[in-house]
Scaffold this motif. Sequence first.
Motif, short mmCIF file in Angstrom:
data_model
loop_
_atom_site.label_atom_id
_atom_site.label_comp_id
_atom_site.label_asym_id
_atom_site.label_seq_id
_atom_site.Cartn_x
_atom_site.Cartn_y
_atom_site.Cartn_z
N HIS A 1 -8.50 -3.83 1.20
CA HIS A 1 -7.56 -3.11 2.04
C HIS A 1 -8.10 -1.74 2.44
N CYS B 1 -7.32 0.11 5.87
CA CYS B 1 -6.17 1.00 5.76
C CYS B 1 -6.35 2.22 6.63
N HIS C 1 -6.89 7.50 -0.02
CA HIS C 1 -7.18 6.72 -1.22
C HIS C 1 -8.38 7.33 -1.94
N CYS D 1 0.85 -1.19 0.00
CA CYS D 1 0.00 0.00 0.00
C CYS D 1 0.88 1.24 0.00
N SER E 1 0.04 4.10 0.94
CA SER E 1 -0.27 4.97 2.07
C SER E 1 0.32 4.47 3.38
N CYS E 2 0.08 3.18 3.68
CA CYS E 2 0.49 2.69 5.00
C CYS E 2 1.61 1.66 4.93
#
Length: 84
Positions: free
Chosen positions: A68, A72, A78, A4, A6-7
């Motif tokens: 996800h 997340c 997102h 991912c 982002s994370c």
Amino acid sequence: MAKCRSCGAEILFVPLPSGNSMPCNPELVQFWANPNAKGKVVMQTGEIVSCDFDGPLEEMTDVGYISHFATCPFANSHRKKRKP
Ligand SMILES: [Zn+2]
């Protein structure tokens, strides 16, 4: 395995019948199909099913993947992003 953006969690892209793919958590989870449930699971076939995540074991529907985006911690970022 993909991660991912982002994370940083590992994600699995599950191909959907539509030709898209859904970023999911790589762990398979047990689910109980329920059209009125708020939960969603992606089956290994790519079918998305409304479901609960607990119930009597003997009535378990199948195992599948959770999107996800549902877990997340940066899901909001997102949603703001658009595909080019
Ligand atoms: Zn993430």
